[in-house]
Design a protein around this motif. Structure first.
Motif, short mmCIF file in Angstrom:
data_model
loop_
_atom_site.label_atom_id
_atom_site.label_comp_id
_atom_site.label_asym_id
_atom_site.label_seq_id
_atom_site.Cartn_x
_atom_site.Cartn_y
_atom_site.Cartn_z
N SER A 18 0.80 -1.22 0.00
CA SER A 18 0.00 0.00 0.00
C SER A 18 0.84 1.27 0.00
CB SER A 18 -0.92 0.10 1.19
OG SER A 18 -1.03 -1.01 1.91
N GLN A 19 2.10 1.17 0.41
CA GLN A 19 2.97 2.33 0.29
C GLN A 19 3.30 2.60 -1.17
OE1 GLN A 19 6.35 1.56 2.80
NE2 GLN A 19 5.35 2.44 4.58
N ARG A 20 3.32 1.56 -1.96
CA ARG A 20 3.59 1.72 -3.39
C ARG A 20 2.38 2.32 -4.10
NH1 ARG A 20 7.39 -0.21 -6.94
NH2 ARG A 20 6.61 -0.55 -9.05
N SER A 21 1.19 1.77 -3.83
CA SER A 21 -0.03 2.27 -4.45
C SER A 21 -1.21 1.79 -3.61
CB SER A 21 -0.15 1.74 -5.87
OG SER A 21 -1.43 1.98 -6.38
N GLN A 22 -2.21 2.63 -3.48
CA GLN A 22 -3.38 2.27 -2.70
C GLN A 22 -4.17 1.15 -3.38
OE1 GLN A 22 -5.96 5.52 -1.79
NE2 GLN A 22 -7.03 4.40 -0.21
N VAL A 23 -4.21 1.15 -4.69
CA VAL A 23 -4.93 0.11 -5.42
C VAL A 23 -4.24 -1.24 -5.23
CG1 VAL A 23 -5.63 -0.66 -7.71
CG2 VAL A 23 -5.86 1.74 -7.08
N ILE A 24 -2.91 -1.24 -5.33
CA ILE A 24 -2.18 -2.49 -5.11
C ILE A 24 -2.39 -2.98 -3.68
CG2 ILE A 24 0.14 -3.50 -5.00
CD1 ILE A 24 0.95 -1.60 -7.24
N GLY A 25 -2.42 -2.07 -2.72
CA GLY A 25 -2.66 -2.44 -1.33
C GLY A 25 -4.02 -3.07 -1.13
N LEU A 26 -5.03 -2.54 -1.79
CA LEU A 26 -6.37 -3.11 -1.67
C LEU A 26 -6.46 -4.48 -2.34
CD1 LEU A 26 -8.58 0.03 -2.26
CD2 LEU A 26 -8.34 -1.27 -0.15
N LEU A 57 -4.59 -3.59 9.34
CA LEU A 57 -3.78 -2.65 10.12
C LEU A 57 -2.60 -2.15 9.29
CD1 LEU A 57 -3.47 -1.34 12.92
CD2 LEU A 57 -2.02 -3.27 13.53
N GLY A 58 -1.99 -3.03 8.50
CA GLY A 58 -0.90 -2.62 7.61
C GLY A 58 -1.37 -1.62 6.58
N LEU A 59 -2.57 -1.84 6.03
CA LEU A 59 -3.14 -0.90 5.05
C LEU A 59 -3.40 0.45 5.71
CD1 LEU A 59 -4.39 -0.68 2.11
CD2 LEU A 59 -6.56 -1.02 3.26
N LEU A 64 -1.84 6.18 6.87
CA LEU A 64 -1.71 7.17 7.95
C LEU A 64 -0.39 7.92 7.85
CD1 LEU A 64 -2.91 8.29 10.61
CD2 LEU A 64 -1.68 6.48 11.79
N PHE A 65 0.69 7.23 7.52
CA PHE A 65 2.01 7.84 7.49
C PHE A 65 2.46 8.19 6.07
CE2 PHE A 65 2.12 5.05 11.30
CZ PHE A 65 2.09 6.07 12.23
N ARG A 66 1.52 8.30 5.15
CA ARG A 66 1.83 8.61 3.76
C ARG A 66 2.06 10.11 3.59
NH1 ARG A 66 -2.34 7.07 -0.95
NH2 ARG A 66 -1.47 8.42 -2.51
N ARG A 67 3.11 10.44 2.85
CA ARG A 67 3.42 11.84 2.60
C ARG A 67 2.57 12.36 1.45
NH1 ARG A 67 6.53 14.98 5.44
NH2 ARG A 67 7.18 16.00 3.54
N LEU A 68 2.17 13.61 1.54
CA LEU A 68 1.41 14.25 0.47
C LEU A 68 2.37 14.82 -0.58
CD1 LEU A 68 -1.21 16.25 2.56
CD2 LEU A 68 -1.56 14.10 1.38
N THR A 69 1.92 14.84 -1.81
CA THR A 69 2.71 15.50 -2.85
C THR A 69 2.59 17.01 -2.67
OG1 THR A 69 0.87 15.51 -4.41
CG2 THR A 69 2.31 13.59 -4.44
N ARG A 70 3.43 17.74 -3.38
CA ARG A 70 3.41 19.20 -3.24
C ARG A 70 2.08 19.80 -3.68
NH1 ARG A 70 8.57 21.77 -2.55
NH2 ARG A 70 10.20 20.19 -2.59
N SER A 71 1.48 19.25 -4.73
CA SER A 71 0.20 19.78 -5.18
C SER A 71 -0.91 19.47 -4.18
CB SER A 71 -0.16 19.22 -6.55
OG SER A 71 -0.30 17.82 -6.49
#
Length: 77
Positions: A18-26, A57-59, A64-71
């Motif tokens: 899920s750190q790579r992509s939310q879709v892959i995590g799901l 919990l891993g998802l 929760l700790f995901r960084r936002l992009t500048r935009s």
């Protein structure tokens, strides 16, 4: 003992996916949920009830700790 290792493995796999992509995590979460039913039927260990919970919990932790992009940070401000 094997169920505890499966819980830790499910947590880590779902966290990194899920750190790579939310879709892959799901997708990984759904796959772990499918495997959970099979594992739960074949491993009569008390910790086997928590395999899917550890994956969820891993998802949640990865989001929760995901960084936002500048935009995204700019839009939040």
């Amino acid at each position: 003992m094997i169920s505890l290792l499966l819980c830790i493995g499910a947590f880590l796999v779902c966290l990194f996916a899920s750190q790579r992509s939310q879709v892959i995590g799901l997708v990984v979460l759904l796959a772990i949920g499918y495997a959970y039913g099979i594992t739960r039927a074949n491993v009569p260990d008390p910790y086997s009830h928590f395999i899917f919970d550890a994956a969820v919990l891993g998802l949640y932790c990865s989001q929760l700790f995901r960084r936002l992009t500048r935009s995204q940070e700019y839009r939040v401000r």
